[in-house]
Design a protein around this motif. Structure first.
Motif, PDB file in Angstrom:
ATOM      1  N   VAL A 135       0.852  -1.199   0.000  1.00 52.74           N
ATOM      2  CA  VAL A 135       0.000   0.000   0.000  1.00 52.74           C
ATOM      3  C   VAL A 135       0.885   1.245   0.000  1.00 52.74           C
ATOM      4  CG1 VAL A 135      -1.683   1.343   1.328  1.00 52.74           C
ATOM      5  CG2 VAL A 135      -1.941  -1.142   1.139  1.00 52.74           C
ATOM      6  N   LEU A 136       1.939   1.203   0.795  1.00 53.33           N
ATOM      7  CA  LEU A 136       2.881   2.320   0.876  1.00 53.33           C
ATOM      8  C   LEU A 136       3.511   2.587  -0.483  1.00 53.33           C
ATOM      9  CD1 LEU A 136       4.062   4.208   3.061  1.00 53.33           C
ATOM     10  CD2 LEU A 136       5.901   2.574   3.380  1.00 53.33           C
ATOM     11  N   ASP A 137       3.945   1.528  -1.158  1.00 52.34           N
ATOM     12  CA  ASP A 137       4.534   1.671  -2.494  1.00 52.34           C
ATOM     13  C   ASP A 137       3.515   2.240  -3.486  1.00 52.34           C
ATOM     14  OD1 ASP A 137       6.914   0.667  -1.583  1.00 52.34           O
ATOM     15  OD2 ASP A 137       6.537  -1.389  -2.264  1.00 52.34           O
ATOM     16  N   ASN A 138       2.265   1.789  -3.362  1.00 49.31           N
ATOM     17  CA  ASN A 138       1.197   2.234  -4.265  1.00 49.31           C
ATOM     18  C   ASN A 138       0.958   3.739  -4.138  1.00 49.31           C
ATOM     19  OD1 ASN A 138      -0.956   1.652  -6.183  1.00 49.31           O
ATOM     20  ND2 ASN A 138      -2.371   2.064  -4.493  1.00 49.31           N
ATOM     21  N   VAL A 139       0.896   4.229  -2.902  1.00 50.76           N
ATOM     22  CA  VAL A 139       0.672   5.663  -2.667  1.00 50.76           C
ATOM     23  C   VAL A 139       1.889   6.465  -3.119  1.00 50.76           C
ATOM     24  CG1 VAL A 139       0.223   7.429  -0.918  1.00 50.76           C
ATOM     25  CG2 VAL A 139      -0.925   5.215  -0.761  1.00 50.76           C
ATOM     26  N   SER A 140       3.090   5.954  -2.866  1.00 50.40           N
ATOM     27  CA  SER A 140       4.322   6.643  -3.290  1.00 50.40           C
ATOM     28  C   SER A 140       4.344   6.835  -4.801  1.00 50.40           C
ATOM     29  CB  SER A 140       5.557   5.841  -2.854  1.00 50.40           C
ATOM     30  OG  SER A 140       5.620   5.728  -1.460  1.00 50.40           O
ATOM     31  N   THR A 141       3.945   5.798  -5.525  1.00 51.97           N
ATOM     32  CA  THR A 141       3.895   5.886  -6.994  1.00 51.97           C
ATOM     33  C   THR A 141       2.896   6.952  -7.438  1.00 51.97           C
ATOM     34  OG1 THR A 141       4.448   3.529  -7.176  1.00 51.97           O
ATOM     35  CG2 THR A 141       3.443   4.583  -9.109  1.00 51.97           C
ATOM     36  N   LYS A 142       1.745   6.992  -6.767  1.00 50.58           N
ATOM     37  CA  LYS A 142       0.722   7.991  -7.116  1.00 50.58           C
ATOM     38  C   LYS A 142       1.225   9.401  -6.869  1.00 50.58           C
ATOM     39  CE  LYS A 142      -3.623   5.457  -6.768  1.00 50.58           C
ATOM     40  NZ  LYS A 142      -4.996   5.493  -6.220  1.00 50.58           N
ATOM     41  N   VAL A 143       1.947   9.596  -5.758  1.00 49.40           N
ATOM     42  CA  VAL A 143       2.498  10.922  -5.450  1.00 49.40           C
ATOM     43  C   VAL A 143       3.418  11.378  -6.581  1.00 49.40           C
ATOM     44  CG1 VAL A 143       4.046  12.204  -3.918  1.00 49.40           C
ATOM     45  CG2 VAL A 143       2.292  10.721  -2.943  1.00 49.40           C
ATOM     46  N   LYS A 144       4.265  10.469  -7.064  1.00 45.70           N
ATOM     47  CA  LYS A 144       5.216  10.802  -8.133  1.00 45.70           C
ATOM     48  C   LYS A 144       4.505  11.137  -9.437  1.00 45.70           C
ATOM     49  CE  LYS A 144       8.896   7.843  -6.282  1.00 45.70           C
ATOM     50  NZ  LYS A 144       9.661   6.584  -6.478  1.00 45.70           N
TER      51      LYS A 144
END
Length: 731
Positions: free
Chosen positions: A123-132
């Motif tokens: 989930v953390l990786d998923n949100v990080s990708t969205k931020v980028k």
């Protein structure tokens, strides 16, 4: 929602009176309002997409159009038939329903700690990708806030693992799941959304929020629509509507979806696309937003032109679906309004309303679809769009933490106060919801309310039975007030005819109230009949605006929860009490009975406000008796106590300052003159043997003019010091 309020006053009927003009978004100008049928208005309003709590942006539209509807019905006397849709099939609803279902299922499963931690990191990786990948600043800020909270939650979960406490581990796991509901739900939907097959889950969510929406509208005193249309209940009609558009040559099927053919429509002699916002023609970004989840390259390639938009969408796995001639699918966003409005009203609408943000592509697409269906160049006569709403000058956004739901607003202000704020702004302009806006609204409410209370008090002795005493000769003061009443009626009518200018109408009423208040101060006793006429007129206009709902003859109703005639029942008893208190108070003054006077004041200030009664003592006159909302009186009571406390504190502060000054003065007398200037090292650097300054702080000699001033101070101090020494010697 409240029932329709019947008019108590009708506008003047004269050939010289102005006619109603309304700003029409279709022509971008004010036009004389002429419905298809003389006094009948067919009105369709875009309703909510029910997937979350209604906010003040929604209130901007629904209160605004409620005010216009009331004016058309109860002032101008039109027979308004008002329909509103509920969008209960939509990409946002589908996604939110799936997410809620998948999250609840995930939270109910007894997952191992290792699984939850592994999922948390994904989930953390998923949100990080969205931020980028996000470029929208508001969305990016919101995602960054989510990411920050998520990192903290994962760290806390890992700390719980290191502790080895099984109870703490279990609690931390549950806490993580709840704290990270939104990003976790989104991640689950991306992985498992396509596996959801139960259509029932897409029904319960919109029904819940539709109910909440109606509760909000009731709380805001918004009139009920005459009819509500739900997309889910109109699938057969929508399918038939699309089939007719295809038959007329303005739509085509592609791989199970149906698209509106903008090019063919625009080539027709009778039609042109984007009538509301022609400059947006070819704005594929806005069109794409209107298409929602129809975003894959394959689906976009099905269109003959990027300008074409979906009438029917082929359902993907994990979406609700209905059977049609083109396979399993669901309606596009725009087609629902065309089909449902046409089913209720037929070929022509008098008025279509919605927020200004719906102009393109939604309303332009509605127009195109409906004209393509009927083969007519005019589907709507008047398009009215309410202005934007900002929060303290900024766009409302969760990322800015200024997201205000209707319930949030109602926790701070009453529905009447919110309505006054809307009435004080043009329905077409941006409305800024801020403390300043609401303070102005509250000041108008207070002005009108105090006037109503004064009128009620001044006319209370007027008997319901007509006698010789009912009528008194008019003086110049009565003629002036009556002239103002006549002028106000003309000004209010002109304002409402000018595109529903409620701000100018309220200002005209405010001037009348100010004149009425002056009359009440100067005329003793006042003419009860004339005052009642003024009160009834002001009340009738405010009723038409929706700020008063109950059937009180004059003014705002009291919040007693009892029958409408509560004042007529209770006031005779309260009048007896007020008169008795006046007599007791007069006798106590004569006898100088301070304890009895205190009891009279306590009755006025402490006891009666708790039951919604305000007494106002007036020198040389009977006490004014007013029924006021209990909460208002209690707030006044608290404000009065606070003011008294502040006055007492200020008095004590000044007393302490005087005492300190006196003490400092006494202390100064004890100082030898040789020490008077030596402490002022920030001013002087050298002194003579007597302590007299010779040089300033920069080393320059003190000027002759300054020496004379210092000499006077030195001599005065020498005198005080000698007096002090003498007093000490004599004692």
């Amino acid at each position: 929602m409240s029932k329709r309020v019947q008019p108590s006053w009708s506008p003047p009927k004269s050939e010289n009176q102005p006619v109603l003009k309304v700003y029409n978004s279709l022509t971008r100008q004010k036009e004389v309002f002429t419905p298809v049928s003389a006094k009948r208005i067919n009105w369709y309003s875009c309703g909510p997409t029910v997937y979350d709590a209604s906010h003040m942006g929604h209130a901007r539209s629904y209160i605004t159009f409620d005010i216009l509807r009331r004016i058309l019905s109860n002032y101008f006397g039109y027979d308004v038939f008002y329909a509103m849709n509920i969008t209960d099939i939509d990409d946002k609803i589908i996604k939110r329903a799936r997410q809620n279902y998948l999250f609840d299922k995930y939270a109910s499963e007894n997952l191992s700690l290792e699984t939850v931690i592994s999922d948390a990191k994904q989930v953390l990786d998923n949100v990080s990708t969205k931020v980028k990948n996000t470029t929208d600043p508001d969305k990016k800020q919101m995602l960054e806030n989510t990411l920050s909270r998520l990192i903290t939650s994962v760290e806390q979960l890992e700390l719980a693992v290191k502790s080895g406490d099984s109870l703490k581990l279990n609690d931390s796991k549950k806490q993580f799941i709840q704290d990270c509901k939104d990003p976790l739900s989104d991640w689950l939907d991306q992985r498992l959304g396509s596996t959801v097959t139960d259509n029932a889950i897409f029904t319960s969510l919109p029904r819940y929020w539709e109910d909440a929406f109606y509760n909000d509208m009731d709380a805001l005193n918004v009139l009920r629509p005459n009819v509500v249309t739900r997309v889910s209940e109109y699938i057969p009609e929508i399918i038939d509507y699309i089939k007719q558009i295809i038959s007329n040559g303005f739509a085509y099927e592609a791989n199970g979806s149906v698209y509106f053919d903008v090019g063919s429509f625009d080539k027709s002699d009778k039609h042109h696309y984007a009538r509301l916002v022609p400059e947006a023609y070819g704005d594929t970004n806005s069109l794409q937003e209107g298409e929602g989840d129809l975003t894959t390259a394959e689906q976009r390639s099905e269109k003959r032109s990027p300008n074409d938009f979906a009438l029917w969408k082929k359902s993907k796995p994990g979406e609700p679906f209905w059977e049609s001639d083109w396979g399993f699918g669901r309606p596009g966003w725009h087609i629902e309004c065309s089909a449902m409005a046409s089913d209720i009203f037929g070929e022509t609408l008098d008025i279509h309303t919605g927020g200004v943000d719906l102009k393109f592509p939604h309303h332009d697409n509605e127009i195109a679809q409906s004209e393509a269906y009927f083969g007519s160049p005019e589907w709507v006569k008047y398009f009215l769009h309410s202005g934007h709403l900002t929060i303290a000058g900024c766009k409302m956004s969760k990322s800015l933490k200024n997201f205000v739901t209707i319930q949030d607003a109602l926790s701070k202000y009453t529905s009447r106060q919110l309505r006054f704020a809307f009435l004080l702004h043009s329905w077409r302009d941006t409305l800024d919801y801020s403390q300043n806006t609401m303070e102005i609204a509250l000041s108008y409410e207070k002005l009108f309310n105090e006037f109503f209370l004064n009128v009620k008090d001044a006319t209370r002795s007027c008997s319901a039975v007509t006698t010789v005493k009912t009528f008194s000769k008019w003086s110049e003061k009565e003629r002036l007030l009556n002239d103002k009443l006549i002028k106000t009626k003309t000004d209010v009518h002109a304002a409402l005819c000018d595109n529903f200018d409620t701000r100018s109408a309220l200002d005209a009423l405010r001037e009348l109230v100010t004149t009425g208040n002056i009359y009440l101060r100067e005329r003793k006793p006042p003419n009860s009949l004339l005052l009642t006429d003024v009160g009834i007129y002001v009340t009738s206009i405010l009723k038409i605006f929706g700020t008063i709902t109950e059937a009180d003859c004059v003014g705002f109703p009291t919040s007693t929860g009892k029958s409408d005639n509560i004042e007529s029942v209770i006031l005779p008893y309260l009048s007896i009490l007020a008169e008795f208190r006046d007599k007791v108070r007069t006798s106590a003054r004569t006898l100088k009975a301070t304890e009895i006077l205190k009891q009279c004041d306590d009755l006025r200030d402490e006891i009666l406000p708790n039951v919604g009664v305000r007494l106002e003592d007036r020198e040389g006159e009977a006490t004014a008796l007013k029924l006021v909302d209990k909460d208002t009186l209690l707030k006044e009571k608290e404000a009065r106590k606070k003011m008294e406390q502040e006055k007492a504190a200020e008095k004590e502060r000044k007393k302490a300052e005087l005492a300190a000054a006196a003490a400092a003065k006494e202390e100064l007398k004890k100082m030898p003159p040789s020490e008077l200037f030596r402490k002022e090292t920030d001013k002087y650097s050298k002194f003579d043997d007597n302590g007299f300054p010779t040089h300033d702080v920069e080393g320059k000699e003190v000027s002759k003019g300054q020496l004379k001033k210092l000499q006077k101070l030195y001599q005065a101090q020498e005198k005080k010091y000698q007096e002090y020494l003498a007093s000490q010697a004599s004692s």
